[in-house]
Write an enzyme that holds these catalytic residues in place. Structure first.
Site, PDB file in Angstrom:
ATOM      1  N   ARG A   1       0.546  -0.874   0.410  1.00 29.73           N
ATOM      2  CA  ARG A   1       0.047   0.133   0.159  1.00 29.73           C
ATOM      3  C   ARG A   1       0.877   1.014   0.075  1.00 29.73           C
ATOM      4  O   ARG A   1       0.078   2.337  -0.413  1.00 29.73           O
ATOM      5  CB  ARG A   1      -0.751   0.247   1.516  1.00 29.73           C
ATOM      6  CG  ARG A   1      -2.331  -0.639   0.450  1.00 29.73           C
ATOM      7  CD  ARG A   1      -2.940  -0.734   2.487  1.00 29.73           C
ATOM      8  NE  ARG A   1      -2.840  -1.343   3.383  1.00 29.73           N
ATOM      9  CZ  ARG A   1      -3.061  -1.706   4.218  1.00 29.73           C
ATOM     10  NH1 ARG A   1      -3.338  -0.671   5.107  1.00 29.73           N
ATOM     11  NH2 ARG A   1      -2.593  -2.581   5.206  1.00 29.73           N
TER      12      ARG A   1
ATOM     13  N   ASN B   1      29.016  39.766  13.864  1.00 30.88           N
ATOM     14  CA  ASN B   1      27.317  39.719  13.253  1.00 30.88           C
ATOM     15  C   ASN B   1      27.795  39.410  11.975  1.00 30.88           C
ATOM     16  O   ASN B   1      28.536  39.910  10.851  1.00 30.88           O
ATOM     17  CB  ASN B   1      27.094  41.400  13.530  1.00 30.88           C
ATOM     18  CG  ASN B   1      25.687  41.956  13.006  1.00 30.88           C
ATOM     19  OD1 ASN B   1      24.112  41.682  13.433  1.00 30.88           O
ATOM     20  ND2 ASN B   1      25.476  42.052  11.445  1.00 30.88           N
TER      21      ASN B   1
ATOM     22  N   GLU C   1      -7.592 -13.700  16.144  1.00 32.76           N
ATOM     23  CA  GLU C   1      -8.162 -12.508  15.334  1.00 32.76           C
ATOM     24  C   GLU C   1      -9.306 -12.047  14.713  1.00 32.76           C
ATOM     25  O   GLU C   1     -10.075 -12.783  14.630  1.00 32.76           O
ATOM     26  CB  GLU C   1      -7.232 -13.108  14.053  1.00 32.76           C
ATOM     27  CG  GLU C   1      -5.690 -13.263  14.378  1.00 32.76           C
ATOM     28  CD  GLU C   1      -5.156 -12.106  14.386  1.00 32.76           C
ATOM     29  OE1 GLU C   1      -4.976 -10.941  14.294  1.00 32.76           O
ATOM     30  OE2 GLU C   1      -4.529 -11.815  15.783  1.00 32.76           O
TER      31      GLU C   1
ATOM     32  N   GLY D   1       8.781  -4.090  12.353  1.00 36.53           N
ATOM     33  CA  GLY D   1       9.795  -3.037  11.594  1.00 36.53           C
ATOM     34  C   GLY D   1       8.911  -1.594  11.684  1.00 36.53           C
ATOM     35  O   GLY D   1       9.291  -0.662  10.833  1.00 36.53           O
TER      36      GLY D   1
HETATM   37  C1  UD1 Z   1      -1.345  -9.487  14.207  1.00 36.05           C
HETATM   38  C2  UD1 Z   1      -1.221  -9.426  15.221  1.00 36.05           C
HETATM   39  C3  UD1 Z   1      -2.847  -8.878  15.679  1.00 36.05           C
HETATM   40  C4  UD1 Z   1      -2.763  -7.523  15.927  1.00 36.05           C
HETATM   41  C5  UD1 Z   1      -2.229  -7.207  14.948  1.00 36.05           C
HETATM   42  C6  UD1 Z   1      -1.380  -5.670  15.017  1.00 36.05           C
HETATM   43  C7  UD1 Z   1      -1.271 -11.801  14.507  1.00 36.05           C
HETATM   44  C8  UD1 Z   1      -1.799 -13.107  13.748  1.00 36.05           C
HETATM   45  N1  UD1 Z   1      -2.016 -11.154  14.599  1.00 36.05           N
HETATM   46  O1  UD1 Z   1      -1.476  -8.731  12.818  1.00 36.05           O
HETATM   47  O2  UD1 Z   1      -3.424  -9.711  16.753  1.00 36.05           O
HETATM   48  O3  UD1 Z   1      -3.616  -6.946  16.671  1.00 36.05           O
HETATM   49  O4  UD1 Z   1      -0.961  -8.080  14.516  1.00 36.05           O
HETATM   50  O5  UD1 Z   1      -0.887  -4.928  13.678  1.00 36.05           O
HETATM   51  O6  UD1 Z   1       0.262 -12.008  14.856  1.00 36.05           O
HETATM   52  N2  UD1 Z   1       5.342 -10.115   9.191  1.00 36.05           N
HETATM   53  C9  UD1 Z   1       6.462 -10.620   8.859  1.00 36.05           C
HETATM   54  N3  UD1 Z   1       5.948 -11.973   7.911  1.00 36.05           N
HETATM   55  C10 UD1 Z   1       4.701 -12.919   8.086  1.00 36.05           C
HETATM   56  C11 UD1 Z   1       4.143 -11.750   9.083  1.00 36.05           C
HETATM   57  C12 UD1 Z   1       4.079 -10.620   9.243  1.00 36.05           C
HETATM   58  O7  UD1 Z   1       7.142 -10.623   8.770  1.00 36.05           O
HETATM   59  O8  UD1 Z   1       4.888 -13.889   7.198  1.00 36.05           O
HETATM   60  C13 UD1 Z   1       5.542  -9.088   9.959  1.00 36.05           C
HETATM   61  C14 UD1 Z   1       4.590  -7.962   9.007  1.00 36.05           C
HETATM   62  O9  UD1 Z   1       5.046  -7.080   7.856  1.00 36.05           O
HETATM   63  C15 UD1 Z   1       3.963  -7.070  10.578  1.00 36.05           C
HETATM   64  C16 UD1 Z   1       4.412  -7.396  10.832  1.00 36.05           C
HETATM   65  O10 UD1 Z   1       4.703  -8.560  11.339  1.00 36.05           O
HETATM   66  O11 UD1 Z   1       5.272  -5.736   9.645  1.00 36.05           O
HETATM   67  C17 UD1 Z   1       2.578  -7.786  11.290  1.00 36.05           C
HETATM   68  O12 UD1 Z   1       2.223  -8.132  10.360  1.00 36.05           O
HETATM   69  P1  UD1 Z   1       0.394  -8.160   9.998  1.00 36.05           P
HETATM   70  O13 UD1 Z   1       0.327  -9.168   8.895  1.00 36.05           O
HETATM   71  O14 UD1 Z   1      -0.093  -7.059  10.073  1.00 36.05           O
HETATM   72  O15 UD1 Z   1      -0.604  -8.547  11.095  1.00 36.05           O
HETATM   73  P2  UD1 Z   1      -0.810  -8.351  11.490  1.00 36.05           P
HETATM   74  O16 UD1 Z   1      -2.587 -10.093  10.279  1.00 36.05           O
HETATM   75  O17 UD1 Z   1      -1.915  -7.624  11.530  1.00 36.05           O
END
Ligand code: UD1
Ligand code: CA
Length: 424
Positions: free
Chosen positions: A22, A350, A161, A108
């Protein structure tokens, strides 16, 4: 990390493998910047500041760019396929195996979490002997986040979730920030039991909470005071929002310490700036990281104070003045329209309107040194390297290429001639 005077082992794992489509960018989301510092670097820095013994970044998508930013300041784990947050942490197990202590989990792309909040999280985790301590928040609109399931006694049972939640669970306003402090050994044990049997077919790190509960291990939470700390960056609008939040936070800290800021939303003070009491910052001023400004100064409007500047007390840096790597002595005035770079100027000077240092010859950056009580007329070019002594006067409009000894006047301009206009 020191907790109650005792040294405790803390390893921080940063999830940094995600895509961030995004952002509509050719670059990894994580290398976009807030105030000159990459998102992932902000997270790695806060991990170091809390006193982590080791920091592990789990990288994947566009990993070269992330590694380029973090260099050898952290260890790396690789997540080739994005199979969920649990899977991401699994990739870091080789850095956790055989270790005791706590693991902090950070994202990150959640870059303005405060060090104090993390220290509080780890401290509470140790004091309450919790195997998992979650950082949670109360959101009026919790849509999209994992919900915190507590029993009647308030004990945390699980995280559900959004996509797996029932009607009742969707109504819960306490959400999971995604930041945790785990007992390392029990985290490793629980990770082995996570299965991707959920609506998204992912390995959820959040399942660790239920697994620990089923095992009878104590878990707990800290509700974050300031919800803005756990904001993430998914698009450019959120990047701007977080920059604004950080700006207000930094400015508020300076104001608390006795600095006057006329317009906080138009004052851009980067991280790690020191400003003395009673200094007034007028609008549209940018002050870069590491700059030091003394007491009772007047800065701006429209001033740009860049890296390497150390400014004394009672100094005026006025409008459209850019300073880079400049030392300014007490009571010196640089009131308008100047560029000084790689310069040292003493006290009580100055610098006239329009004066600039010509510090760059196309190859090298050269120094300008100016003593105390200098009076530099308007529109002067100081061609560096050049040294001006104490009590010098430079005539307006001069281009100074030779040193000027103390108590001398330097003048370097064509003498004026007036010629009669023939056809009038
Ligand atoms: C996750 C949490 C959720 C929380 C939310 C907060 C889980 C299952 N859920 O959801 O409870 O409320 O964060 O924002 O953990 N990432 C990786 N590798 C992966 C997946 C994700 O590095 O395989 C990183 C993403 O880049 C991101 C972070 O982990 O920085 C969170 O991933 P994201 O997919 O946003 O998690 P949510 O589904 O939003
Ligand atoms: Ca998310």
């Amino acid at each position: 990390m020191i907790i109650d005077g005792e040294e405790k082992n803390v390893i921080t794992v940063i999830m940094a493998a995600g895509k961030g489509t995004r952002m509509k960018s050719e670059k990894s989301k994580l290398v976009h910047k807030i105030y000159d510092k990459e998102l992932v670097k902000r997270v790695a820095d806060v991990a170091k500041e809390v006193g982590s013994d080791e920091v592990v970044a789990v990288v994947g998508y566009l990993k070269e760019q992330v590694i380029d930013v973090l260099g050898n300041s952290v260890e790396y784990a690789y997540q080739e396929e994005l199979l969920g947050t649990g899977h991401a942490v699994m990739q870091a197990t080789k850095y956790l195996e055989g270790k005791k202590g706590k693991a902090i989990i950070l994202y990150g792309d959640v870059p303005i979490i405060r060090k104090e909040t993390l220290i509080n999280l780890v401290t509470k985790s140790y004091k309450n002997k919790e195997y998992a301590t979650l950082l949670t928040a109360i959101y009026e609109n919790p849509t999209g986040y994992g919900r915190i399931i507590r029993d009647e006694g308030g004990n945390i049972k699980a995280i559900v979730e959004e996509k797996d939640a029932n009607m009742y669970e969707k109504g819960i306003k306490e959400i999971n920030s995604g930041i945790y402090c785990f007992d390392i050994e029990e985290l490793l044990a629980a990770l082995k039991l996570i299965k991707p049997d959920n609506a998204q077919g992912e390995y959820y790190l959040t399942d660790v909470i239920k697994i620990m509960n089923d095992k009878g291990l104590k878990t707990g939470a800290v509700i974050v005071d300031d919800n803005t700390e756990i904001l993430g960056v998914n698009d450019r609008a959120q990047l701007e929002l977080l920059t604004r939040v950080l700006r207000m936070r930094i400015n508020a800290e300076h104001m608390k310490k006795g600095v006057t800021i006329e317009a906080s939303d138009a004052t851009y003070i980067h991280d790690n700036v020191t400003i003395g009491v009673d200094t007034v910052i007028h609008p549209n001023t940018t002050i870069k990281s590491g700059v030091v400004i003394g007491k009772n100064c007047e800065i701006g409007p429209n001033a740009y104070i860049r890296e390497g500047c150390v400014i004394g007390d009672n100094v005026k840096v006025g409008s459209f003045v850019e300073l880079k790597n400049v030392k300014v002595g007490d009571r010196t005035k640089i009131p308008h329209l100047s560029y000084l770079g790689d310069t040292e100027i003493g006290s009580d000077g100055n610098v006239g309107c329009g004066t600039i240092t010509c510090n760059y010859d196309g190859v090298n950056k050269n120094k300008t040194i100016i003593g105390d009580r200098a009076f530099i007329g308007s529109n002067v070019n100081l061609v560096a390297p050049v040294t001006l002594g104490d009590d010098v006067l430079i005539a307006a409009g001069s281009t100074i290429t030779e040193d000027v000894p103390s108590n001398n006047m330097g003048i370097a301009r064509e003498r004026q001639t007036n010629k009669e206009r023939k056809n009038k």
